[in-house]
Design an enzyme around this catalytic site. Structure first.
Site, mmCIF file in Angstrom:
data_model
loop_
_atom_site.group_PDB
_atom_site.id
_atom_site.type_symbol
_atom_site.label_atom_id
_atom_site.label_comp_id
_atom_site.label_asym_id
_atom_site.label_seq_id
_atom_site.Cartn_x
_atom_site.Cartn_y
_atom_site.Cartn_z
ATOM 1 N N LYS A 117 0.850 -1.205 0.000
ATOM 2 C CA LYS A 117 0.000 0.000 0.000
ATOM 3 C C LYS A 117 0.876 1.241 0.000
ATOM 4 O O LYS A 117 1.888 1.293 0.721
ATOM 5 C CB LYS A 117 -0.892 -0.024 1.252
ATOM 6 N N SER A 164 -9.798 1.737 2.742
ATOM 7 C CA SER A 164 -8.971 2.541 1.873
ATOM 8 C C SER A 164 -7.920 1.734 1.105
ATOM 9 O O SER A 164 -7.403 2.214 0.099
ATOM 10 C CB SER A 164 -8.252 3.607 2.712
ATOM 11 N N SER A 179 -10.001 -0.681 6.929
ATOM 12 C CA SER A 179 -9.430 -0.572 5.579
ATOM 13 C C SER A 179 -8.693 -1.791 5.054
ATOM 14 O O SER A 179 -8.294 -1.797 3.893
ATOM 15 C CB SER A 179 -8.487 0.621 5.501
HETATM 16 N N1 GLN Z 1 -13.313 4.070 6.157
HETATM 17 C C1 GLN Z 1 -12.753 4.497 7.393
HETATM 18 C C2 GLN Z 1 -12.325 5.937 7.270
HETATM 19 O O1 GLN Z 1 -12.566 6.502 6.279
HETATM 20 C C3 GLN Z 1 -11.588 3.614 7.766
HETATM 21 C C4 GLN Z 1 -10.397 3.878 6.934
HETATM 22 C C5 GLN Z 1 -9.214 3.064 7.350
HETATM 23 O O2 GLN Z 1 -9.330 2.029 8.021
HETATM 24 N N2 GLN Z 1 -8.038 3.538 6.990
HETATM 25 O O3 GLN Z 1 -11.747 6.500 8.136
#
Ligand code: GLN
Length: 480
Positions: free
Chosen positions: A73, A148, A172
């Site tokens: 990532k 994400s 995410s």
């Molecule tokens: N969707 C959640 C957010 O927008 C979690 C994102 C994540 O785990 N990085 O914060």
């Protein structure tokens, strides 16, 4: 079988037995990565990957991961490779050091082939907040892969790599794994060093693996886990991480989280999870309904704590130290304002504003302080549950992969995508999503979680269930 169809474990065996080489394997995956119809990669390191593969092939003895390719990532720093965290503000940035978790994998013989697309600074649930365009779901190119870490999940589902790394702050890793029909593991908070992970919300961020099997995830965790002097929150790991092989669940008590099996969960998702959970009993385990009375405050709590921490963490992007800088500014303040105004996307700005407000004098205790107190109540709910059961289970995501654009204009609808994963993140617990079936022809993920440090038990149960479920993971809409 094509080389790109091998799981990592099979690929390691094929290299060790001389049936293939790291070079051959890396080349096969690079070919699929360079034909990236899914937009899952932001950078590909062909030359570096092949050079490393050649080195590994020339070693007298194969290292444990044998030269199997991996994607990382773009939130993780790798020395000299472009690292953007999906943001314009880091365009052109090349770190001077490599994240500990990546360095440990390289040490163990993994070959990094590239950096994957993501929601900007890991803020999002669909991969549509990337400044470099959305990633497309390999099961259906008109749908999101989740976020994400959508690029990392897609790269595995689309067989561009057998495995990859993501980061999970509120879901995410687990949510995109569910939406792409693969395995995603978020370890106990502190299991894997965050040194070199571009920070979003430091008390929640955890790195973890994506793979097509539970055993492959265990292999990656094994190679990364443990204390790192560069991250004060990383933990000395008490026991070795084992490769799971049990096929039964005798004596295992699985708590089914009642609040996450009812309203708000799509009927098709619920049905697939129920069918999978029925197998727990067939394998000798027991199902126990459990309640997490404060789980319903998870989302509200998270959307105070995570933005508060992000507003502090993202203060460092000032147009002086990294990446993008606004041109022709007259003074320092204007330089900060214009750099940040140009460099950050709308969701990141929204989070910084929310977080700055929640931390502002006069409101701090009412918002941030209160959220921390509710976080403690959520932690206690899990402690109460784990006095009765070994693991808890729920759907990973309330819906299957949704159409691109469906939730982009409605932040609250987007935030709801993580309603099942967020309480576990707030409690810092290990949790895994395994594919458990289809709904509307798209994959559904089952989420399992356990107490801190219960990774071996969690992986064992996930492996037994995965074997019993026998999910066929070939995406149908891969764009080929
Ligand atoms: N969707 C959640 C957010 O927008 C979690 C994102 C994540 O785990 N990085 O914060």
């Amino acid at each position: 079988m094509a080389l790109t169809d091998l799981t990592a474990e099979q690929a390691i065996a094929a290299i060790v037995s001389g049936q293939t080489s790291s070079c051959e394997l890396v080349e096969a995956h690079l070919a699929r990565t360079e034909r990236d119809v899914w937009n899952s990669f932001l950078a590909v390191d062909r030359a570096g990957a092949l050079a490393r593969a050649r080195e590994i092939d020339a070693l007298p003895e194969r290292p444990p991961l044998a030269g199997v390719p991996i994607a990382i990532k773009d939130a993780l720093s790798i020395r000299d490779l472009p690292t953007t965290a999906g943001s314009r503000i880091l365009e052109g940035f090349r770190p001077v050091y490599t994240a500990t978790c990546v360095a440990r994998l390289e040490q163990a013989g993994a070959v990094v082939i590239g950096k994957t697309n993501m929601d900007e600074f890991a803020m999002g649930s669909s991969c549509e907040n990337s400044a470099y365009g959305p990633t497309l779901n390999p099961w259906d190119l008109t749908r999101v892969p989740g976020g994400s870490s959508g690029g990392s999940a897609t790269s595995v589902a689309a067989r561009q790599v057998p495995w990859s790394l993501g980061s999970d702050t509120g879901g995410s890793i687990r949510q995109p794994a569910a939406l792409c029909g693969i395995v995603g593991l978020k370890p106990t908070y502190g299991a894997i060093s965050r040194y070199g992970l571009i920070a979003f919300a430091s008390s929640l961020d955890q790195v973890g693996p994506f793979a097509r099997t539970v055993r492959d995830s265990a292999l990656l965790l094994q190679a990364m886990v443990g204390r790192d002097p560069m991250d004060a929150t990383s933990l000395e790991w008490p026991v070795p991480i084992l490769l799971p092989d049990a096929e039964r669940l005798d004596g295992v008590r699985v708590g089914v989280i009642e609040e996450l099996m009812g309203d708000g969960i799509d009927p098709g998702v619920r049905a697939a999870c129920q069918t999978a959970l029925a197998r727990v009993e067939a394998l000798g385990g027991t199902l126990v309904p459990i309640k997490l009375p404060h789980a319903r405050y998870g989302l509200a709590t998270y959307y105070l704590i995570a933005p508060a921490e992000c507003s502090a963490n993202l203060a460092r992007f000032d147009g002086i130290r990294y990446g993008h800088r606004a041109e022709d500014t007259e003074n320092l303040l204007e330089h900060y304002e214009r750099t940040r105004g140009e460099g950050f996307g709308p969701e990141v700005k929204r989070r910084i504003m929310l977080g700055t407000f929640a931390l502002s004098s006069g409101y701090y205790d009412a918002y941030y302080g209160q959220a921390q107190r509710v976080r403690t109540l959520i932690i206690r709910d899990f402690a109460t549950a784990f006095a009765e059961v070994d693991l808890v289970a729920s759907p990973t995501s309330p819906t299957v992969a949704f159409p691109l654009g469906e939730r982009t204009s409605d932040p609250l609808a987007m935030y709801l995508s993580d309603v099942c994963t967020i309480p576990i993140s707030l409690a810092g617990l290990p949790s895994i999503s395994i594919p458990c079936g289809l709904s509307e022809g798209l994959p559904v993920g089952l989420q399992l979680a356990g107490p801190a440090f219960s990774e071996n038990r969690l992986l064992a149960a996930a492996h037994a269930l995965e074997t019993a479920i026998g999910f066929v993971d070939r995406p149908t809409g891969s764009g080929e």
